[in-house]
Design a protein around this motif. Structure first.
Motif, PDB file in Angstrom:
ATOM      1  N   PHE A 198      38.563  40.157  41.458  1.00  0.00           N
ATOM      2  CA  PHE A 198      38.243  40.152  40.029  1.00  0.00           C
ATOM      3  C   PHE A 198      38.783  41.395  39.340  1.00  0.00           C
ATOM      4  O   PHE A 198      38.737  42.492  39.907  1.00  0.00           O
ATOM      5  CB  PHE A 198      36.714  40.100  39.839  1.00  0.00           C
ATOM      6  CG  PHE A 198      36.072  38.922  40.498  1.00  0.00           C
ATOM      7  CD1 PHE A 198      35.616  39.011  41.816  1.00  0.00           C
ATOM      8  CD2 PHE A 198      35.938  37.707  39.837  1.00  0.00           C
ATOM      9  CE1 PHE A 198      35.032  37.912  42.447  1.00  0.00           C
ATOM     10  CE2 PHE A 198      35.363  36.601  40.458  1.00  0.00           C
ATOM     11  CZ  PHE A 198      34.907  36.711  41.773  1.00  0.00           C
ATOM     12  N   HIS A 199      39.268  41.192  38.075  1.00  0.00           N
ATOM     13  CA  HIS A 199      39.749  42.328  37.297  1.00  0.00           C
ATOM     14  C   HIS A 199      39.341  42.113  35.829  1.00  0.00           C
ATOM     15  O   HIS A 199      38.946  41.019  35.430  1.00  0.00           O
ATOM     16  CB  HIS A 199      41.264  42.452  37.434  1.00  0.00           C
ATOM     17  CG  HIS A 199      41.810  43.802  37.055  1.00  0.00           C
ATOM     18  ND1 HIS A 199      41.003  44.884  36.708  1.00  0.00           N
ATOM     19  CD2 HIS A 199      43.088  44.276  36.950  1.00  0.00           C
ATOM     20  CE1 HIS A 199      41.748  45.932  36.425  1.00  0.00           C
ATOM     21  NE2 HIS A 199      43.032  45.603  36.554  1.00  0.00           N
ATOM     22  N   SER A 200      39.414  43.175  35.026  1.00  0.00           N
ATOM     23  CA  SER A 200      38.881  43.114  33.662  1.00  0.00           C
ATOM     24  C   SER A 200      39.633  44.045  32.729  1.00  0.00           C
ATOM     25  O   SER A 200      40.115  45.103  33.151  1.00  0.00           O
ATOM     26  CB  SER A 200      37.401  43.534  33.699  1.00  0.00           C
ATOM     27  OG  SER A 200      36.930  43.804  32.393  1.00  0.00           O
ATOM     28  N   THR A 201      39.660  43.716  31.447  1.00  0.00           N
ATOM     29  CA  THR A 201      40.238  44.621  30.438  1.00  0.00           C
ATOM     30  C   THR A 201      39.185  45.610  29.931  1.00  0.00           C
ATOM     31  O   THR A 201      39.470  46.438  29.066  1.00  0.00           O
ATOM     32  CB  THR A 201      40.767  43.831  29.214  1.00  0.00           C
ATOM     33  OG1 THR A 201      39.653  43.215  28.541  1.00  0.00           O
ATOM     34  CG2 THR A 201      41.784  42.777  29.623  1.00  0.00           C
ATOM     35  N   SER A 202      37.963  45.531  30.464  1.00  0.00           N
ATOM     36  CA  SER A 202      36.874  46.378  29.937  1.00  0.00           C
ATOM     37  C   SER A 202      36.929  47.804  30.467  1.00  0.00           C
ATOM     38  O   SER A 202      36.253  48.680  29.927  1.00  0.00           O
ATOM     39  CB  SER A 202      35.511  45.768  30.313  1.00  0.00           C
ATOM     40  OG  SER A 202      35.403  44.487  29.752  1.00  0.00           O
TER      41      SER A 202
END
Ligand SMILES: Cc1ncc(COP(=O)(O)O)c(CN[C@@H]2CONC2=O)c1O
Length: 502
Positions: A314-318
């Motif tokens: 999982f990855h995120s722009t947050s």
């Protein structure tokens, strides 16, 4: 509530009375009623109330602002967005700006590479106002695959990538799919980011805790994992997945490549699906912990016997240096997942139609930023480096502040955005907390909020070794306010310890 098994035959009956609300806390879904999520629990709710009070009647409070250190939300604490990203996003939002008749004017405000990027994106998106493919825009998933290949040195298939509303949505979808009944067990770290415990309670699955070792800089050994899975299986829990948060939240530890190999071996031997939460993969401040080793890369580097290991990453722009939390951008990659399960993932993704397109655009920008030679590269690199170095300095400074407090020990943040100090509280404070019906660390955190306006989250919201007390704070307050911020915490701590000294 779409993540709750709505097909669950409910024994709840709406009240048959003729008066009063039909929907009440007595008639609502019991799993929703019981779920907890401390990052936005009692402390932040009180902090919001104080923030409102400051606007109306500041005279009665001992501070002039509330500092929200409860949540890794950099732009809430005035971190500037990355210029190139906002230039591209704003052009995508208003395609009129890209019309030839506006080119002379727009070129005064926007660099050519931002204009070109927006044109390519819109060519592949159409309008940002349209629903996209339920897995996300193909062009962007192709770019994410290229990012993963560059990072890891191994192939990635865009068809194995789902763009999501932040990493949260991906985690919730995968955990929902992994849960068959109340015996389905998912291993989660203690302390953990409460998205996991909250999601498990919403799908009525069994959390299977494994403890990180605070005295070993929150290290994780195979023996702890083995103990956790053996105990759970002895109790009849059907342990089927392991959550690893690397770098860790709230603990900030970064796993070595050797440690990751050990964890993959464990999962392979125990037939456990790996969930690798890697949203802080660019937030690694300790040089000896760089470069970041993804679970995908390490898995692919291991022998043929491991090449069937099931993995979701999982990855995120947050997070990272961009902190675009509000755009809700994220993705997960599926590795060695049964094609029939991929279809099920697509099916539940299509129920919510698609992830928001601006979040998808931000994922494209995060994974494919300007490169050397691009017009915007010097500014992009300067902005990212400045944020990275500042985060590292603030992490060190806050750890030093906490370690200087009476009865407090704090591991350095090797990565991520948080510190998780352990506090030894006097018995008088523990007694006072009991009288208030609060956990001791909540009592301490509430005292800190009321005295300083600083909102942190008690360790009980993340889980901790029984008998220990912690709290989690971000190190996100602006660097120019940091000395004042640390000073207020030191003053509060001194007065608290004096007030409750045994
Ligand atoms: C480890 C981890 N995974 C997933 C998420 C979800 O992020 P998005 O849904 O925004 O992509 C967070 C957010 N961090 C929370 C939010 O801020 N503070 C926290 O502890 C996180 O810390």
């Amino acid at each position: 509530t779409s993540y709750i098994q709505l097909n669950q035959r409910s024994t709840i009956r709406f009240a048959s009375t003729k008066h009063g609300k039909v929907l009440t806390t007595e008639t609502m879904h019991p799993l929703v009623k019981s779920v907890e999520y401390a990052v936005r629990g009692a402390l932040p709710i009180r902090a919001e109330a104080l923030s409102q009070q400051l606007k109306k009647d500041p005279s009665k409070l001992n501070f002039d602002k509330v500092v929200f250190c409860n949540i890794g939300n950099p732009q809430q604490l005035n971190q500037k967005p990355i210029t190139f990203f906002r230039q591209v996003a704003s052009l995508c939002e208003n395609p009129e700006l890209l019309k030839t008749e506006n080119r002379a004017l727009v070129s005064k405000l926007y660099p050519a590479d931002a204009i070109a990027r927006a044109q390519v994106l819109l060519k592949n998106i159409g309008s940002v106002g349209a629903y996209s493919h339920s897995k996300g825009i193909t062009h962007i998933r192709e770019n994410v695959a290229k990012f993963i290949e560059r990072r890891d040195g191994y192939a990635a298939d865009p068809e194995n990538i789902f763009l999501t509303q932040g990493a949260s949505e991906g985690v919730q979808k995968v955990i929902q799919l992994l849960t068959q009944n109340q015996q389905s067990g998912i291993m989660i770290p203690i302390p953990q980011y409460p998205l996991y415990s909250a999601t498990l309670s919403l799908v009525d699955a069994a959390p299977v805790p494994y403890y990180l070792n605070e005295s070993q800089a929150w290290g994780l050994g195979r023996e702890e994992l083995q103990k956790s899975v053996d105990e759970a299986r002895k109790k009849g829990v059907d342990v089927r997945a392991l959550v690893i948060i690397n770098p860790g939240n709230p603990t900030g530890q970064c796993l070595s490549e050797e440690n990751i190999k050990e964890i993959i071996q464990f999962c392979h031997e125990e037939r456990i699906v790996l969930l690798a939460d890697e949203v802080y993969q660019t937030n690694i401040y300790q040089p000896e912990r760089r470069p970041f080793h993804s679970f995908k890369k390490v898995l692919k580097s291991m022998g043929p016997e491991y090449q069937e290991q099931e993995l979701f990453s999982f990855h995120s722009t947050s997070k990272g240096m961009i902190g675009e939390c509000g755009r809700r951008g994220g993705y997960f990659e599926c590795v060695n997942i049964d094609p029939a399960i991929m279809e099920q993932l697509y099916k539940i993704s299509s129920i919510s139609l698609c992830p928001n397109v601006h979040g998808q655009i931000m994922v494209d920008l995060m994974t494919n930023p300007p490169v050397e030679g691009d017009e915007s590269y010097p500014q992009y690199k300067a902005e990212v480096d400045a944020i990275f170095q500042s985060l590292g300095r603030r992490a060190t400074k806050l750890a030093q502040c906490f370690n200087g407090l009476e009865g407090v020990t704090c591991n350095d943040a090797e990565g991520a955005m948080y510190l998780f100090p352990q506090i030894t509280l006097p018995n008088k404070a523990i007694e006072a907390a009991k009288k208030e019906g609060m956990t001791p660390d909540s009592f301490y955190a509430m005292g800190m909020l009321e005295a300083t306006g600083v909102c942190v989250i008690p360790g009980s919201g993340f889980g901790q070794e029984p008998g220990t007390f912690h709290f989690r704070s971000t190190f996100l307050p602006e660097e120019n306010l940091f000395d004042k911020f640390c000073g207020s915490l030191e003053d509060f701590h001194k007065s608290f310890m004096n007030k409750y000294r045994d």
